[in-house]
Design a protein around this motif. Structure first.
Motif, PDB file in Angstrom:
ATOM      1  N   ASN A   1       0.839  -1.201   0.000  1.00 29.23           N
ATOM      2  CA  ASN A   1       0.000   0.000   0.000  1.00 29.23           C
ATOM      3  C   ASN A   1       0.874   1.252   0.000  1.00 29.23           C
ATOM      4  O   ASN A   1       2.082   1.186  -0.262  1.00 29.23           O
ATOM      5  CB  ASN A   1      -0.904   0.003   1.237  1.00 29.23           C
ATOM      6  N   TYR A   2       0.258   2.384   0.329  1.00 31.11           N
ATOM      7  CA  TYR A   2       1.010   3.628   0.513  1.00 31.11           C
ATOM      8  C   TYR A   2       0.474   4.339   1.743  1.00 31.11           C
ATOM      9  O   TYR A   2      -0.660   4.103   2.193  1.00 31.11           O
ATOM     10  CB  TYR A   2       0.891   4.533  -0.719  1.00 31.11           C
ATOM     11  N   CYS A   3       1.289   5.209   2.312  1.00 30.30           N
ATOM     12  CA  CYS A   3       0.876   6.052   3.428  1.00 30.30           C
ATOM     13  C   CYS A   3       1.247   7.492   3.094  1.00 30.30           C
ATOM     14  O   CYS A   3       2.258   7.745   2.427  1.00 30.30           O
ATOM     15  CB  CYS A   3       1.562   5.650   4.738  1.00 30.30           C
ATOM     16  N   ASP A   4       0.425   8.434   3.538  1.00 27.08           N
ATOM     17  CA  ASP A   4       0.733   9.847   3.319  1.00 27.08           C
ATOM     18  C   ASP A   4       0.675  10.588   4.644  1.00 27.08           C
ATOM     19  O   ASP A   4       0.205  10.055   5.658  1.00 27.08           O
ATOM     20  CB  ASP A   4      -0.223  10.477   2.298  1.00 27.08           C
ATOM     21  N   GLY A   5       1.153  11.818   4.643  1.00 29.52           N
ATOM     22  CA  GLY A   5       1.163  12.586   5.877  1.00 29.52           C
ATOM     23  C   GLY A   5       1.625  14.010   5.665  1.00 29.52           C
ATOM     24  O   GLY A   5       1.673  14.504   4.530  1.00 29.52           O
ATOM     25  N   THR A   6       1.975  14.648   6.755  1.00 29.00           N
ATOM     26  CA  THR A   6       2.383  16.047   6.732  1.00 29.00           C
ATOM     27  C   THR A   6       3.806  16.190   7.253  1.00 29.00           C
ATOM     28  O   THR A   6       4.272  15.370   8.050  1.00 29.00           O
ATOM     29  CB  THR A   6       1.436  16.900   7.595  1.00 29.00           C
ATOM     30  N   ALA A   7       4.463  17.231   6.799  1.00 31.05           N
ATOM     31  CA  ALA A   7       5.831  17.523   7.228  1.00 31.05           C
ATOM     32  C   ALA A   7       5.851  18.830   8.002  1.00 31.05           C
ATOM     33  O   ALA A   7       5.191  19.807   7.601  1.00 31.05           O
ATOM     34  CB  ALA A   7       6.752  17.610   6.022  1.00 31.05           C
ATOM     35  N   ASP A   8       6.566  18.856   9.092  1.00 27.40           N
ATOM     36  CA  ASP A   8       6.678  20.066   9.893  1.00 27.40           C
ATOM     37  C   ASP A   8       7.545  21.089   9.154  1.00 27.40           C
ATOM     38  O   ASP A   8       8.652  20.778   8.708  1.00 27.40           O
ATOM     39  CB  ASP A   8       7.296  19.737  11.255  1.00 27.40           C
ATOM     40  N   ASP A   9       7.040  22.315   9.016  1.00 28.20           N
ATOM     41  CA  ASP A   9       7.752  23.345   8.259  1.00 28.20           C
ATOM     42  C   ASP A   9       9.081  23.722   8.901  1.00 28.20           C
ATOM     43  O   ASP A   9      10.051  24.053   8.193  1.00 28.20           O
ATOM     44  CB  ASP A   9       6.879  24.602   8.122  1.00 28.20           C
ATOM     45  N   LYS A  10       9.158  23.665  10.215  1.00 34.85           N
ATOM     46  CA  LYS A  10      10.372  24.095  10.908  1.00 34.85           C
ATOM     47  C   LYS A  10      11.391  22.954  11.031  1.00 34.85           C
ATOM     48  O   LYS A  10      12.539  23.089  10.630  1.00 34.85           O
ATOM     49  CB  LYS A  10      10.013  24.630  12.291  1.00 34.85           C
ATOM     50  N   SER A  11      10.952  21.849  11.599  1.00 34.02           N
ATOM     51  CA  SER A  11      11.880  20.742  11.846  1.00 34.02           C
ATOM     52  C   SER A  11      12.036  19.821  10.645  1.00 34.02           C
ATOM     53  O   SER A  11      13.052  19.123  10.518  1.00 34.02           O
ATOM     54  CB  SER A  11      11.423  19.927  13.057  1.00 34.02           C
ATOM     55  N   GLY A  12      11.026  19.805   9.794  1.00 35.25           N
ATOM     56  CA  GLY A  12      11.068  18.889   8.654  1.00 35.25           C
ATOM     57  C   GLY A  12      10.647  17.470   8.995  1.00 35.25           C
ATOM     58  O   GLY A  12      10.678  16.588   8.127  1.00 35.25           O
ATOM     59  N   ASP A  13      10.266  17.239  10.253  1.00 35.27           N
ATOM     60  CA  ASP A  13       9.828  15.899  10.657  1.00 35.27           C
ATOM     61  C   ASP A  13       8.525  15.542   9.958  1.00 35.27           C
ATOM     62  O   ASP A  13       7.619  16.364   9.818  1.00 35.27           O
ATOM     63  CB  ASP A  13       9.618  15.841  12.179  1.00 35.27           C
ATOM     64  N   LYS A  14       8.435  14.290   9.541  1.00 36.32           N
ATOM     65  CA  LYS A  14       7.258  13.820   8.818  1.00 36.32           C
ATOM     66  C   LYS A  14       6.397  12.942   9.712  1.00 36.32           C
ATOM     67  O   LYS A  14       6.909  12.087  10.426  1.00 36.32           O
ATOM     68  CB  LYS A  14       7.678  13.050   7.563  1.00 36.32           C
ATOM     69  N   THR A  15       5.097  13.163   9.653  1.00 37.36           N
ATOM     70  CA  THR A  15       4.137  12.401  10.447  1.00 37.36           C
ATOM     71  C   THR A  15       3.127  11.747   9.518  1.00 37.36           C
ATOM     72  O   THR A  15       2.501  12.428   8.704  1.00 37.36           O
ATOM     73  CB  THR A  15       3.393  13.303  11.445  1.00 37.36           C
ATOM     74  N   ILE A  16       2.997  10.430   9.628  1.00 40.15           N
ATOM     75  CA  ILE A  16       2.035   9.701   8.787  1.00 40.15           C
ATOM     76  C   ILE A  16       0.628   9.894   9.343  1.00 40.15           C
ATOM     77  O   ILE A  16       0.366   9.656  10.518  1.00 40.15           O
ATOM     78  CB  ILE A  16       2.387   8.199   8.740  1.00 40.15           C
ATOM     79  N   ASP A  17      -0.272  10.332   8.480  1.00 42.25           N
ATOM     80  CA  ASP A  17      -1.661  10.578   8.876  1.00 42.25           C
ATOM     81  C   ASP A  17      -2.612   9.490   8.393  1.00 42.25           C
ATOM     82  O   ASP A  17      -3.646   9.232   9.024  1.00 42.25           O
ATOM     83  CB  ASP A  17      -2.140  11.935   8.333  1.00 42.25           C
ATOM     84  N   HIS A  18      -2.279   8.868   7.286  1.00 35.91           N
ATOM     85  CA  HIS A  18      -3.221   7.906   6.688  1.00 35.91           C
ATOM     86  C   HIS A  18      -2.460   6.852   5.898  1.00 35.91           C
ATOM     87  O   HIS A  18      -1.449   7.154   5.248  1.00 35.91           O
ATOM     88  CB  HIS A  18      -4.199   8.648   5.759  1.00 35.91           C
ATOM     89  N   CYS A  19      -2.957   5.621   5.978  1.00 37.00           N
ATOM     90  CA  CYS A  19      -2.414   4.517   5.176  1.00 37.00           C
ATOM     91  C   CYS A  19      -3.556   3.869   4.408  1.00 37.00           C
ATOM     92  O   CYS A  19      -4.639   3.635   4.962  1.00 37.00           O
ATOM     93  CB  CYS A  19      -1.730   3.474   6.056  1.00 37.00           C
ATOM     94  N   SER A  20      -3.336   3.604   3.147  1.00 38.50           N
ATOM     95  CA  SER A  20      -4.367   2.985   2.329  1.00 38.50           C
ATOM     96  C   SER A  20      -4.527   1.513   2.706  1.00 38.50           C
ATOM     97  O   SER A  20      -3.689   0.938   3.403  1.00 38.50           O
ATOM     98  CB  SER A  20      -4.009   3.111   0.846  1.00 38.50           C
ATOM     99  N   SER A  21      -5.619   0.924   2.250  1.00 40.88           N
ATOM    100  CA  SER A  21      -5.841  -0.496   2.517  1.00 40.88           C
ATOM    101  C   SER A  21      -4.791  -1.324   1.787  1.00 40.88           C
ATOM    102  O   SER A  21      -4.283  -0.936   0.732  1.00 40.88           O
ATOM    103  CB  SER A  21      -7.240  -0.913   2.059  1.00 40.88           C
ATOM    104  N   ARG A  22      -4.478  -2.456   2.346  1.00 39.60           N
ATOM    105  CA  ARG A  22      -3.423  -3.299   1.779  1.00 39.60           C
ATOM    106  C   ARG A  22      -4.016  -4.222   0.722  1.00 39.60           C
ATOM    107  O   ARG A  22      -5.093  -4.786   0.902  1.00 39.60           O
ATOM    108  CB  ARG A  22      -2.764  -4.121   2.900  1.00 39.60           C
ATOM    109  N   GLN A  23      -3.291  -4.380  -0.371  1.00 39.13           N
ATOM    110  CA  GLN A  23      -3.739  -5.265  -1.439  1.00 39.13           C
ATOM    111  C   GLN A  23      -2.546  -5.895  -2.138  1.00 39.13           C
ATOM    112  O   GLN A  23      -1.454  -5.317  -2.193  1.00 39.13           O
ATOM    113  CB  GLN A  23      -4.604  -4.494  -2.447  1.00 39.13           C
ATOM    114  N   ALA A  24      -2.761  -7.099  -2.651  1.00 35.65           N
ATOM    115  CA  ALA A  24      -1.693  -7.824  -3.336  1.00 35.65           C
ATOM    116  C   ALA A  24      -1.351  -7.136  -4.645  1.00 35.65           C
ATOM    117  O   ALA A  24      -2.201  -6.516  -5.293  1.00 35.65           O
ATOM    118  CB  ALA A  24      -2.121  -9.270  -3.589  1.00 35.65           C
ATOM    119  N   ALA A  25      -0.093  -7.248  -5.049  1.00 30.97           N
ATOM    120  CA  ALA A  25       0.403  -6.678  -6.315  1.00 30.97           C
ATOM    121  C   ALA A  25       0.074  -5.183  -6.412  1.00 30.97           C
ATOM    122  O   ALA A  25      -0.319  -4.678  -7.474  1.00 30.97           O
ATOM    123  CB  ALA A  25      -0.170  -7.439  -7.504  1.00 30.97           C
ATOM    124  N   TYR A  26       0.256  -4.480  -5.292  1.00 39.41           N
ATOM    125  CA  TYR A  26      -0.082  -3.054  -5.263  1.00 39.41           C
ATOM    126  C   TYR A  26       0.893  -2.227  -6.105  1.00 39.41           C
ATOM    127  O   TYR A  26       2.079  -2.530  -6.183  1.00 39.41           O
ATOM    128  CB  TYR A  26      -0.056  -2.546  -3.819  1.00 39.41           C
TER     129      TYR A  26
END
Length: 315
Positions: free
Chosen positions: A92-117
């Motif tokens: 699958n894939y996951c997306d999220g937001t990045a902190d403008d100051k520190s640049g740290d990335k936080t995952i907010d959402h992950c898609s459902s898992r599927q074979a041969a994605y």
């Protein structure tokens, strides 16, 4: 050397096989949750945190900038479909937001898992409409088509490699008892090594190519793609462990038979029965016995081939 020596002989290949299986397990665990540990086990990351609606025309030829395609980006950005980053995994894939100051990335959402994605950026960014197809960069569009096909083969290789490695561990238990067990395990290990290597080569080549296409096509919009060195290390460690295990399994087919050492076998002696006779031998000479073949008539023998050997009685 015995069973203990046999066990020691297969300890190394068994350990390497288990290590290879753990590496493959980490590949499948990537994207399972939003935790930092599992979230960092991605093959490729798209960083759109610096997206700009005013493309850098100096970065590419002017003809590569499509106004309609730029409008699609603006629309996705306005609707919130364009996230700061996207991590692409085998399931699958996951997306999220990045902190403008520190640049740290936080995952907010992950898609459902599927074979041969495969990561379809058109669908994820809301650009899969038929009317927009002609405005999508051709290089990126062609790259997505190849990515979709190769991703299926890559997933199949990883899946087969995982289960064959499991079988290698199970069959490897038989190697404790005989060299034939080692031979069978070596055959299974060879099959596992083929699929693990094929999976590693395919995933490395696939995401290296796709990363290059994304960076070339989307560079004007300040969208950058990169591969994960952590995942590459895990994948190729799985290959190294599996190849090493196969080598030592092969060595164990001609070493450490597992049979007991003949020197340590107990020697059994026949129990003598009372009132039986045993022949006198030359070693009785020293005790005063008459040498064989030297007794005269009247109770002994003269010697030669017709002599009879006297017997000593044991009461």
């Amino acid at each position: 050397m015995g069973k203990a020596g046999r066990f020691a002989c297969i300890f190394v290949p068994m350990g390497l096989t288990i290590a290879s299986l753990l590496c493959l397990l980490l590949v499948f665990l990537g994207g399972l949750s939003k935790s930092n540990a599992l979230g960092s086990l991605y093959f490729m990351q798209l960083d759109a945190s610096n997206f700009t609606a005013n493309p850098d025309l100096s970065a590419v030829d002017f003809t590569d900038i499509d106004d309609q395609f730029l409008d699609m980006f603006k629309s996705s950005f306005a609707k919130g479909d364009l996230k700061d980053f996207y991590n692409i995994y085998i399931w699958n894939y996951c997306d999220g937001t990045a902190d403008d100051k520190s640049g740290d990335k936080t995952i907010d959402h992950c898609s459902s898992r599927q074979a041969a994605y495969w990561f379809n950026v058109k669908e994820v960014w809301g650009m899969d409409g038929a009317a927009l197809a002609d405005h999508f960069p051709k290089a990126l569009d062609d790259g997505l088509k190849v990515y979709e096909k190769v991703a299926k083969f890559m997933f199949a290789c990883y899946t087969v490699a995982f289960w064959v490695t499991v079988a290698e561990i199970v069959v490897g238990i038989l190697a404790i008892f005989s060299r034939w067990g080692s031979l069978c395990t070596t055959i299974v290990s060879t099959a596992a090594g083929i699929f693990v290597t094929a999976a590693a080569i395919t995933s490395t080549a696939l995401f290296a190519t796709f990363t290059g296409i994304v960076n070339t096509s989307l560079k004007p919009y300040h969208i950058h793609a990169s591969m994960s060195t952590k995942m590459l290390a895990i994948v190729w460690l799985a290959v190294a462990f599996n190849v090493g295990a196969g080598f030592f399994w092969l060595i164990s087919t001609c070493c450490c038979s597992g049979k007991s050492d003949p020197k340590h076998k107990k020697t059994t002696f026949a129990q003598r029965t009372p009132y039986t006779y045993e022949p006198l031998h030359d070693h009785h000479h020293a005790g005063g016995a008459v040498p064989l073949g030297q007794m005269g008539p009247g109770g002994a023998y003269k010697g030669g081939n017709n002599a009879y050997e006297p017997f000593r009685s044991h009461a």
